[in-house]
Motif scaffolding. Structure first.
Motif, PDB file in Angstrom:
ATOM      1  N   ARG A 105       0.829  -1.195   0.000  1.00  0.00           N
ATOM      2  CA  ARG A 105       0.000   0.000   0.000  1.00  0.00           C
ATOM      3  C   ARG A 105       0.873   1.259   0.000  1.00  0.00           C
ATOM      4  N   ASN A 128      -8.006   0.495  -1.237  1.00  0.00           N
ATOM      5  CA  ASN A 128      -8.929  -0.402  -1.943  1.00  0.00           C
ATOM      6  C   ASN A 128      -8.310  -0.967  -3.213  1.00  0.00           C
ATOM      7  N   TYR A 174      -5.119  -1.313  -3.902  1.00  0.00           N
ATOM      8  CA  TYR A 174      -4.069  -2.276  -3.552  1.00  0.00           C
ATOM      9  C   TYR A 174      -4.681  -3.660  -3.281  1.00  0.00           C
ATOM     10  N   ARG A 175      -5.687  -3.675  -2.434  1.00  0.00           N
ATOM     11  CA  ARG A 175      -6.314  -4.953  -2.082  1.00  0.00           C
ATOM     12  C   ARG A 175      -6.957  -5.604  -3.314  1.00  0.00           C
ATOM     13  N   SER A 176      -7.579  -4.783  -4.144  1.00  0.00           N
ATOM     14  CA  SER A 176      -8.266  -5.303  -5.336  1.00  0.00           C
ATOM     15  C   SER A 176      -7.299  -5.936  -6.330  1.00  0.00           C
ATOM     16  N   GLU A 229      -6.230  -9.248  -4.951  1.00  0.00           N
ATOM     17  CA  GLU A 229      -7.349 -10.201  -4.981  1.00  0.00           C
ATOM     18  C   GLU A 229      -7.639 -10.738  -6.381  1.00  0.00           C
TER      19      GLU A 229
END
Length: 277
Positions: free
Chosen positions: A147, A204, A206-208, A211
């Motif tokens: 992040r 968001n 970064y996580r996306s 994922e």
DNA sequence: AATCATCCCTGACCGC
DNA sequence: TGCGGTCAGGGATGAT
């Protein structure tokens, strides 16, 4: 139109390493010389022949086949390239450009309808100087991608976020499919300027990114038209896509039809309601 | 240094 | 049916 991106190359790597590691390359047939980027085709065939395959690797969308003698085959499938382990008796598909003969009487075929893919031979020692490979950004599923990295880098980038995600020198491995999926999941409009993303949006995103790539790998890649793994099998992530290739279909979050627009010359699928500018 | 435009290539698709 | 034009798109290259 499904170009191999990180999850697809990772799947090719996984399927091929089971078959190839330990085998010796006993010969190379080159039907389309321009596919061989370096060295010249004759030298390439000579230098490759007789070496054992020790392990497979991946960097971004590049597949690496390590050989004995510190040699490394560097393969990029670009848009429509395939690398398939086959029996010589299987009919040679159209657009087969390079065939590596193997010591177990099987073969590895490089097939590419659009002839954009490239094969190159280098050494471990010179990997850091190979064009394309040397300027790659961090691996999105590696430790350098965080992040903080995103926050730091986005701040100084005056370019649209979609274009930045496709820039391999920024981050290695995302292509049009997974970039659109990540932006949709993070509810960020593809045209947004990278430097305007809020800390919350960056978190968001970064996580996306992580994922969608992990899910892509878990589902053995996305096959819309051309992509198959090293065993010639299609992936299944195309059924789970939420934005890419879904123009006119309902957004799975809000029901609004998915729209399509051009960003930096590339088509971008997005939800006009969830991903407002 | 950063950003943008062009090119490569074939098959699918569209309009007439 | 056939024909020509357009589009798709990753990354190298050259231009700005």
């Amino acid at each position: 139109m499904d170009m191999p991106e990180l999850p697809e190359v990772e799947t090719v790597k996984k399927t091929l390493e089971k078959k190839l590691v330990g085998l010796t390359i006993t010969g190379v047939e080159i039907f389309m010389p321009k596919i061989i980027r370096d060295p010249a085709p004759d030298k390439f065939a000579m230098e490759v022949t007789g070496n054992k395959i020790s392990r497979l690797g991946r960097r971004g969308k590049y597949l690496l086949i390590h050989l004995t003698g510190e040699k490394v085959l560097i393969i990029h499938l670009r848009m429509t390239g395939r690398l398939v382990y086959s029996e010589p008796v299987d009919p040679l598909p159209r657009h087969t450009h390079v065939v590596f003969r193997l010591s177990n009487d099987r073969e590895l075929r490089f097939i590419d309808m659009r002839q954009f893919g490239r094969v190159q031979l280098s050494t471990v020692r010179y990997l850091g100087q190979v064009k394309g490979l040397k300027d790659l950004g961090p691996e999105p599923l590696g430790e350098e991608f965080s992040r903080d990295f995103l926050r730091r880098e986005l701040k100084r980038k005056r370019v649209r976020i979609k274009s930045l995600l496709l820039d391999q020198t920024f981050l290695a491995g995302l292509g049009n499919i997974y970039a659109d999926e990540a932006l949709h999941r993070a509810r960020i409009n593809p045209k947004r300027m990278a430097c305007t993303l809020t800390p919350r949006e960056i978190a968001n995103l970064y996580r996306s990114i992580v994922e969608v790539l992990q899910e892509g790998i878990e589902n053995r890649g996305t096959s819309i038209r051309d992509y198959v793994d090293g065993d010639g099998r299609t992936g299944s992530y195309q059924a789970l896509l939420r934005a890419y290739n879904r123009e006119g279909q309902k957004c799975l979050y809000c029901g609004t039809p998915i729209a399509r627009l051009k960003v930096g010359g590339r088509s971008s699928y997005f939800c006009p309601a969830c991903q407002k500018e």
